[in-house]
Design a protein around this motif. Structure first.
Motif, PDB file in Angstrom:
ATOM      1  N   ALA A 152     -16.884   6.396  18.198  1.00  0.00           N
ATOM      2  CA  ALA A 152     -16.881   6.019  16.784  1.00  0.00           C
ATOM      3  C   ALA A 152     -16.644   7.246  15.908  1.00  0.00           C
ATOM      4  O   ALA A 152     -15.903   7.188  14.916  1.00  0.00           O
ATOM      5  N   ALA A 153     -17.258   8.380  16.282  1.00  0.00           N
ATOM      6  CA  ALA A 153     -17.067   9.618  15.520  1.00  0.00           C
ATOM      7  C   ALA A 153     -15.628  10.103  15.604  1.00  0.00           C
ATOM      8  O   ALA A 153     -15.056  10.567  14.610  1.00  0.00           O
ATOM      9  N   LEU A 154     -15.030   9.987  16.793  1.00  0.00           N
ATOM     10  CA  LEU A 154     -13.623  10.388  16.946  1.00  0.00           C
ATOM     11  C   LEU A 154     -12.718   9.500  16.100  1.00  0.00           C
ATOM     12  O   LEU A 154     -11.762   9.972  15.482  1.00  0.00           O
ATOM     13  N   GLY A 155     -13.017   8.188  16.081  1.00  0.00           N
ATOM     14  CA  GLY A 155     -12.251   7.281  15.239  1.00  0.00           C
ATOM     15  C   GLY A 155     -12.426   7.605  13.763  1.00  0.00           C
ATOM     16  O   GLY A 155     -11.468   7.549  12.983  1.00  0.00           O
ATOM     17  N   LEU A 156     -13.662   7.962  13.384  1.00  0.00           N
ATOM     18  CA  LEU A 156     -13.935   8.354  11.996  1.00  0.00           C
ATOM     19  C   LEU A 156     -13.137   9.590  11.614  1.00  0.00           C
ATOM     20  O   LEU A 156     -12.605   9.672  10.497  1.00  0.00           O
ATOM     21  N   LYS A 157     -13.055  10.539  12.527  1.00  0.00           N
ATOM     22  CA  LYS A 157     -12.301  11.764  12.264  1.00  0.00           C
ATOM     23  C   LYS A 157     -10.835  11.455  11.973  1.00  0.00           C
ATOM     24  O   LYS A 157     -10.249  11.979  11.021  1.00  0.00           O
ATOM     25  N   VAL A 158     -10.247  10.580  12.787  1.00  0.00           N
ATOM     26  CA  VAL A 158      -8.854  10.198  12.574  1.00  0.00           C
ATOM     27  C   VAL A 158      -8.696   9.495  11.232  1.00  0.00           C
ATOM     28  O   VAL A 158      -7.753   9.749  10.477  1.00  0.00           O
ATOM     29  N   GLY A 159      -9.630   8.573  10.911  1.00  0.00           N
ATOM     30  CA  GLY A 159      -9.566   7.852   9.644  1.00  0.00           C
ATOM     31  C   GLY A 159      -9.671   8.778   8.443  1.00  0.00           C
ATOM     32  O   GLY A 159      -8.928   8.629   7.462  1.00  0.00           O
ATOM     33  N   LEU A 160     -10.571   9.762   8.504  1.00  0.00           N
ATOM     34  CA  LEU A 160     -10.727  10.719   7.406  1.00  0.00           C
ATOM     35  C   LEU A 160      -9.474  11.580   7.240  1.00  0.00           C
ATOM     36  O   LEU A 160      -9.069  11.889   6.116  1.00  0.00           O
ATOM     37  N   LYS A 161      -8.870  11.964   8.364  1.00  0.00           N
ATOM     38  CA  LYS A 161      -7.633  12.744   8.287  1.00  0.00           C
ATOM     39  C   LYS A 161      -6.520  11.924   7.642  1.00  0.00           C
ATOM     40  O   LYS A 161      -5.711  12.449   6.855  1.00  0.00           O
ATOM     41  N   TYR A 162      -6.477  10.647   7.986  1.00  0.00           N
ATOM     42  CA  TYR A 162      -5.444   9.771   7.418  1.00  0.00           C
ATOM     43  C   TYR A 162      -5.620   9.648   5.910  1.00  0.00           C
ATOM     44  O   TYR A 162      -4.652   9.714   5.148  1.00  0.00           O
ATOM     45  N   GLN A 163      -6.877   9.463   5.470  1.00  0.00           N
ATOM     46  CA  GLN A 163      -7.153   9.350   4.031  1.00  0.00           C
ATOM     47  C   GLN A 163      -6.797  10.644   3.307  1.00  0.00           C
ATOM     48  O   GLN A 163      -6.217  10.622   2.217  1.00  0.00           O
ATOM     49  N   ALA A 164      -7.151  11.778   3.917  1.00  0.00           N
ATOM     50  CA  ALA A 164      -6.835  13.072   3.299  1.00  0.00           C
ATOM     51  C   ALA A 164      -5.332  13.276   3.197  1.00  0.00           C
ATOM     52  O   ALA A 164      -4.813  13.821   2.200  1.00  0.00           O
ATOM     53  N   ARG A 165      -4.609  12.828   4.205  1.00  0.00           N
ATOM     54  CA  ARG A 165      -3.148  12.988   4.205  1.00  0.00           C
ATOM     55  C   ARG A 165      -2.520  12.119   3.116  1.00  0.00           C
ATOM     56  O   ARG A 165      -1.563  12.524   2.443  1.00  0.00           O
ATOM     57  N   LYS A 166      -3.059  10.889   2.929  1.00  0.00           N
ATOM     58  CA  LYS A 166      -2.537  10.010   1.883  1.00  0.00           C
ATOM     59  C   LYS A 166      -2.749  10.624   0.501  1.00  0.00           C
ATOM     60  O   LYS A 166      -1.854  10.563  -0.362  1.00  0.00           O
ATOM     61  N   LYS A 167      -3.934  11.214   0.294  1.00  0.00           N
ATOM     62  CA  LYS A 167      -4.212  11.843  -1.002  1.00  0.00           C
ATOM     63  C   LYS A 167      -3.313  13.040  -1.247  1.00  0.00           C
ATOM     64  O   LYS A 167      -2.896  13.309  -2.385  1.00  0.00           O
TER      65      LYS A 167
END
Length: 283
Positions: free
Chosen positions: A268-283
């Motif tokens: 779950a933490a690894l998935g969270l890391k990917v999700g946070l990176k995706y959000q940061a990239r969109k911003k």
């Protein structure tokens, strides 16, 4: 002997890199001929590649040896905590990297998950997922050496503009030399050849292991180059989940509820890391 299997892997990986570099050089008008000098001396100094090779060789040996003391899913989950030493080593003055707060939060969650999984491992060993002190030391050795290797390779890529194929060839070539010396010096070559003679299927299994390792390296480098680190990180999370699932099905591992909880926290933490990176990239 783990070193014999690693020698298989490194030789095949170096051979694949030579094949790909030769093909690239022959199809490029700017580099009409393939030469060792072009690969090594016109990118980064060979000594720098040897450091990466040494770190990679130590980490691979520790990983293989750890499998003698616990089951594969435990090693996979423990490898997920590599993020912590990667950040610690990357923060050193020499590498000069900085990481956002979210990475530290994810690393802390992963550390909790790994701790829960290891502490709650079955007491009886075997399929229960227990790990003894030696196995734990080996896994710590793996993530530490591999974290240094990752940061050192990143330093070479950034400083000398070396390509992934140059790294693949040079690091595996140096690793092959180091491992060949180790195998011969420890008197492991003759027993290994005798074992292969008594069990011919060993060569098939070792060959498959080496080929998948070599092609895996190429796919990793190509994915990062073509699709970027975010897509690669997503693939790696899926890969780790599949590793645990397939190993459990094939070898019939049994886990208690707390061990499964630790696994779920890590993934779950690894998935969270990917999700946070995706959000940061969109911003």
């Amino acid at each position: 002997h783990s070193t014999v299997l690693l020698l298989f892997n490194k030789v095949l990986s170096a051979s694949l890199a030579i094949l790909l570099l030769t093909r690239t050089a022959s199809s490029s008008s700017s580099t009409p001929s393939f030469s060792l000098r072009t690969i090594l001396f016109q990118t980064a100094p060979p000594l720098l590649y040897s450091y990466a090779a040494l770190g990679n060789g130590i980490s691979s040996w520790c990983q293989y040896e750890a499998l003698k003391h616990t089951i594969f899913p435990v090693v996979v989950v423990f490898k997920s905590s590599k993020m912590i030493p990667v950040m610690l080593i990357g923060s050193l003055k020499f590498f000069g990297k900085t990481y956002p707060l979210r990475d530290y939060v994810v690393a802390a969650i992963i550390a909790v998950g790994v701790t829960v999984a290891l502490v709650s491992g079955g007491k009886g060993g075997g399929s229960g997922g227990s790990v003894n002190a030696k196995g734990l030391v080996l896994m710590f050795g793996y993530i530490t050496a591999d974290s240094f290797t990752s940061n050192w390779q990143s330093y070479i890529f950034k400083t000398y503009k070396s390509t992934s194929l140059h790294m693949m060839f040079a690091a595996n070539s140096f690793s092959s030399l180091i491992l060949a010396f180790t195998v011969i010096a420890n008197g492991q070559l003759t027993p290994a050849m005798g074992f292969a003679n008594r069990h011919p299927e060993f060569l098939i299994h070792a060959g498959i292991l080496g080929l998948t390792s070599a092609t895996g390296q190429w796919f990793i480098f190509t994915t990062i180059r073509v699709h970027g680190p975010l897509i690669f990180a997503t693939i790696m999370v899926v890969r780790q989940c599949l590793n645990v699932i397939l190993s459990t099905i094939i070898f019939g591992h049994v886990y208690n509820i707390w061990m499964l909880t630790g696994f779920c926290i890590v993934f779950a933490a690894l998935g969270l890391k990917v999700g946070l990176k995706y959000q940061a990239r969109k911003k």
